[in-house]
Design a protein around this motif. Sequence first.
Motif, PDB file in Angstrom:
ATOM      1  N   VAL A 134      34.566  -4.301  29.943  1.00  0.00           N
ATOM      2  CA  VAL A 134      34.693  -5.339  28.907  1.00  0.00           C
ATOM      3  C   VAL A 134      36.066  -6.012  28.998  1.00  0.00           C
ATOM      4  CG1 VAL A 134      33.029  -4.375  27.270  1.00  0.00           C
ATOM      5  CG2 VAL A 134      35.380  -3.580  27.188  1.00  0.00           C
ATOM      6  N   SER A 135      37.015  -5.322  29.623  1.00  0.00           N
ATOM      7  CA  SER A 135      38.355  -5.882  29.832  1.00  0.00           C
ATOM      8  C   SER A 135      38.391  -6.799  31.058  1.00  0.00           C
ATOM      9  CB  SER A 135      39.350  -4.736  30.062  1.00  0.00           C
ATOM     10  OG  SER A 135      38.942  -3.990  31.213  1.00  0.00           O
ATOM     11  N   GLY A 136      37.282  -6.850  31.806  1.00  0.00           N
ATOM     12  CA  GLY A 136      37.256  -7.618  33.057  1.00  0.00           C
ATOM     13  C   GLY A 136      37.684  -6.776  34.248  1.00  0.00           C
ATOM     14  N   HIS A 137      37.892  -5.478  34.028  1.00  0.00           N
ATOM     15  CA  HIS A 137      38.363  -4.642  35.142  1.00  0.00           C
ATOM     16  C   HIS A 137      37.271  -4.427  36.191  1.00  0.00           C
ATOM     17  CE1 HIS A 137      37.262  -0.534  33.021  1.00  0.00           C
ATOM     18  NE2 HIS A 137      36.216  -1.024  33.650  1.00  0.00           N
ATOM     19  N   ILE A 138      37.724  -4.225  37.427  1.00  0.00           N
ATOM     20  CA  ILE A 138      36.864  -3.695  38.493  1.00  0.00           C
ATOM     21  C   ILE A 138      37.581  -2.443  38.992  1.00  0.00           C
ATOM     22  CG2 ILE A 138      35.571  -5.754  39.180  1.00  0.00           C
ATOM     23  CD1 ILE A 138      37.687  -6.308  41.330  1.00  0.00           C
ATOM     24  N   GLY A 139      36.806  -1.376  39.280  1.00  0.00           N
ATOM     25  CA  GLY A 139      37.459  -0.084  39.365  1.00  0.00           C
ATOM     26  C   GLY A 139      38.140   0.092  38.015  1.00  0.00           C
ATOM     27  N   PHE A 140      39.363   0.626  38.009  1.00  0.00           N
ATOM     28  CA  PHE A 140      40.113   0.672  36.746  1.00  0.00           C
ATOM     29  C   PHE A 140      41.270  -0.319  36.796  1.00  0.00           C
ATOM     30  CE2 PHE A 140      38.396   4.968  35.344  1.00  0.00           C
ATOM     31  CZ  PHE A 140      37.950   4.527  34.112  1.00  0.00           C
ATOM     32  N   ASN A 141      41.129  -1.394  37.565  1.00  0.00           N
ATOM     33  CA  ASN A 141      42.188  -2.413  37.623  1.00  0.00           C
ATOM     34  C   ASN A 141      42.101  -3.271  36.379  1.00  0.00           C
ATOM     35  OD1 ASN A 141      43.395  -2.300  40.560  1.00  0.00           O
ATOM     36  ND2 ASN A 141      41.179  -1.977  40.732  1.00  0.00           N
ATOM     37  N   GLU A 142      42.987  -2.974  35.424  1.00  0.00           N
ATOM     38  CA  GLU A 142      42.925  -3.633  34.124  1.00  0.00           C
ATOM     39  C   GLU A 142      43.606  -5.001  34.141  1.00  0.00           C
ATOM     40  OE1 GLU A 142      40.916  -2.502  32.125  1.00  0.00           O
ATOM     41  OE2 GLU A 142      41.114  -0.349  31.735  1.00  0.00           O
ATOM     42  N   ALA A 143      43.201  -5.845  33.192  1.00  0.00           N
ATOM     43  CA  ALA A 143      43.783  -7.181  33.064  1.00  0.00           C
ATOM     44  C   ALA A 143      45.254  -7.074  32.689  1.00  0.00           C
ATOM     45  CB  ALA A 143      43.028  -7.956  31.988  1.00  0.00           C
ATOM     46  N   GLY A 144      46.046  -7.996  33.210  1.00  0.00           N
ATOM     47  CA  GLY A 144      47.472  -8.002  32.871  1.00  0.00           C
ATOM     48  C   GLY A 144      48.195  -9.122  33.568  1.00  0.00           C
ATOM     49  N   GLU A 158      43.109  -0.525  26.137  1.00  0.00           N
ATOM     50  CA  GLU A 158      42.576  -0.026  24.871  1.00  0.00           C
ATOM     51  C   GLU A 158      41.066  -0.295  24.778  1.00  0.00           C
ATOM     52  OE1 GLU A 158      44.284   1.982  22.941  1.00  0.00           O
ATOM     53  OE2 GLU A 158      42.474   2.162  21.704  1.00  0.00           O
ATOM     54  N   SER A 159      40.625  -1.456  25.265  1.00  0.00           N
ATOM     55  CA  SER A 159      39.187  -1.794  25.195  1.00  0.00           C
ATOM     56  C   SER A 159      38.362  -0.875  26.097  1.00  0.00           C
ATOM     57  CB  SER A 159      38.954  -3.258  25.577  1.00  0.00           C
ATOM     58  OG  SER A 159      39.323  -3.470  26.933  1.00  0.00           O
ATOM     59  N   ILE A 161      39.236   2.301  26.770  1.00  0.00           N
ATOM     60  CA  ILE A 161      39.219   3.595  26.071  1.00  0.00           C
ATOM     61  C   ILE A 161      38.110   3.586  25.012  1.00  0.00           C
ATOM     62  CG2 ILE A 161      40.534   5.105  24.512  1.00  0.00           C
ATOM     63  CD1 ILE A 161      43.081   4.126  26.120  1.00  0.00           C
ATOM     64  N   GLN A 162      38.047   2.493  24.265  1.00  0.00           N
ATOM     65  CA  GLN A 162      37.001   2.385  23.229  1.00  0.00           C
ATOM     66  C   GLN A 162      35.616   2.398  23.858  1.00  0.00           C
ATOM     67  OE1 GLN A 162      37.367   2.779  20.046  1.00  0.00           O
ATOM     68  NE2 GLN A 162      39.587   2.889  20.262  1.00  0.00           N
ATOM     69  N   ALA A 163      35.431   1.596  24.925  1.00  0.00           N
ATOM     70  CA  ALA A 163      34.114   1.502  25.568  1.00  0.00           C
ATOM     71  C   ALA A 163      33.684   2.848  26.144  1.00  0.00           C
ATOM     72  CB  ALA A 163      34.143   0.432  26.665  1.00  0.00           C
ATOM     73  N   ASN A 164      34.621   3.581  26.738  1.00  0.00           N
ATOM     74  CA  ASN A 164      34.267   4.840  27.401  1.00  0.00           C
ATOM     75  C   ASN A 164      34.235   6.023  26.440  1.00  0.00           C
ATOM     76  OD1 ASN A 164      34.330   3.158  29.562  1.00  0.00           O
ATOM     77  ND2 ASN A 164      35.653   4.419  30.839  1.00  0.00           N
ATOM     78  N   SER A 165      34.680   5.792  25.195  1.00  0.00           N
ATOM     79  CA  SER A 165      34.723   6.901  24.236  1.00  0.00           C
ATOM     80  C   SER A 165      33.317   7.398  23.904  1.00  0.00           C
ATOM     81  CB  SER A 165      35.469   6.501  22.962  1.00  0.00           C
ATOM     82  OG  SER A 165      34.749   5.503  22.285  1.00  0.00           O
ATOM     83  N   ARG A 166      32.297   6.603  24.234  1.00  0.00           N
ATOM     84  CA  ARG A 166      30.926   7.053  23.966  1.00  0.00           C
ATOM     85  C   ARG A 166      30.563   8.318  24.759  1.00  0.00           C
ATOM     86  NH1 ARG A 166      30.381   2.763  27.693  1.00  0.00           N
ATOM     87  NH2 ARG A 166      28.579   2.797  29.109  1.00  0.00           N
ATOM     88  N   TYR A 167      31.307   8.581  25.799  1.00  0.00           N
ATOM     89  CA  TYR A 167      31.032   9.786  26.596  1.00  0.00           C
ATOM     90  C   TYR A 167      31.830  11.000  26.119  1.00  0.00           C
ATOM     91  CZ  TYR A 167      28.938   6.421  29.797  1.00  0.00           C
ATOM     92  OH  TYR A 167      28.167   5.430  30.332  1.00  0.00           O
ATOM     93  N   PHE A 168      32.704  10.797  25.134  1.00  0.00           N
ATOM     94  CA  PHE A 168      33.587  11.874  24.664  1.00  0.00           C
ATOM     95  C   PHE A 168      33.347  12.110  23.178  1.00  0.00           C
ATOM     96  CE2 PHE A 168      35.479   9.992  28.365  1.00  0.00           C
ATOM     97  CZ  PHE A 168      36.072  11.036  29.052  1.00  0.00           C
ATOM     98  N   ASP A 169      33.861  13.243  22.664  1.00  0.00           N
ATOM     99  CA  ASP A 169      33.708  13.524  21.237  1.00  0.00           C
ATOM    100  C   ASP A 169      34.445  12.498  20.392  1.00  0.00           C
ATOM    101  OD1 ASP A 169      32.136  15.674  21.765  1.00  0.00           O
ATOM    102  OD2 ASP A 169      33.780  17.141  21.692  1.00  0.00           O
ATOM    103  N   SER A 170      35.616  12.052  20.881  1.00  0.00           N
ATOM    104  CA  SER A 170      36.361  11.051  20.126  1.00  0.00           C
ATOM    105  C   SER A 170      37.212  10.239  21.096  1.00  0.00           C
ATOM    106  CB  SER A 170      37.252  11.729  19.075  1.00  0.00           C
ATOM    107  OG  SER A 170      38.578  11.828  19.542  1.00  0.00           O
TER     108      SER A 170
END
Length: 243
Positions: A134-144, A158-159, A161-170
């Motif tokens: 959702v950040s536009g990343h490919i691999g984990f290359n984040e926008a900046g 941060e986006s 972390i939020q998107a991937n939090s569905r796989y974790f308890d929090s």
Amino acid sequence: MKVIVTESFAESCQLVAQEIIDVVNQNPAAKLGLATGGTAEQVYPHLVKAYQDGKVDFSGISTVNLDEYMGMSPEHPVSYRKCMDTWFFDQVNVDKSRTYVANGLNDPEAEIAAFNEKLYGDKMLDFQLLGVGVSGHIGFNEAGEYLTAGVHIEQLDESTIQANSRYFDSPDDVPRQSITMGVGDIMKAEKIVLIATGDSKVPVMKRLLADDRVSADLPVSVLKLHRDATIVIDRELYEKATR
Ligand code: PGA
């Protein structure tokens, strides 16, 4: 960059799987760059089915995965190594000693060196599968402000972390760092296919398809510079992204 619009996400998965099958059938020793994530996950069952139906033989391939969480054991249920084993490697006849997913527990510098050896020690990637964040990343290359060409340690957006939090308890449990191919590594693949679907990807696709610009602020836009990159999206996403 070519855009293929399918009638459904299921059709997108089938089409992307067929691209991979064609690469392997043309070159049984193909070196594949693979991806995880909820979107790419849906491609693997088609590869497993094709293998079971005798339509493809993975015994000669080698693979390198895009990324992994740093600090996470390969044994962790949501590590990308575990995902790849479960979704694909353990269900087909690939030689697992020729599959590489970075080890998030290793010393970062040593693992970057190992990653580079896997990427460039023998031959280049024939194919790279991608999703997009959702950040536009490919691999984990984040926008900046800038992008990094080679394998490196990246802070998760941060986006992401939020998107991937569905796989974790929090969200607190989501690792903050990853090891990832850089955009230069991805761009060296002979052929690149990106698959995307869903409303969460509308803003990114809107920006990607709006113009001909390439920006570090939208990492996926580098695909516009590649000579054989294809984006596969379903009509629903395409229409929401282009209206
Ligand atoms: P997703 O992840 O398929 O789970 O949305 C894609 C990505 O982050 O590259």
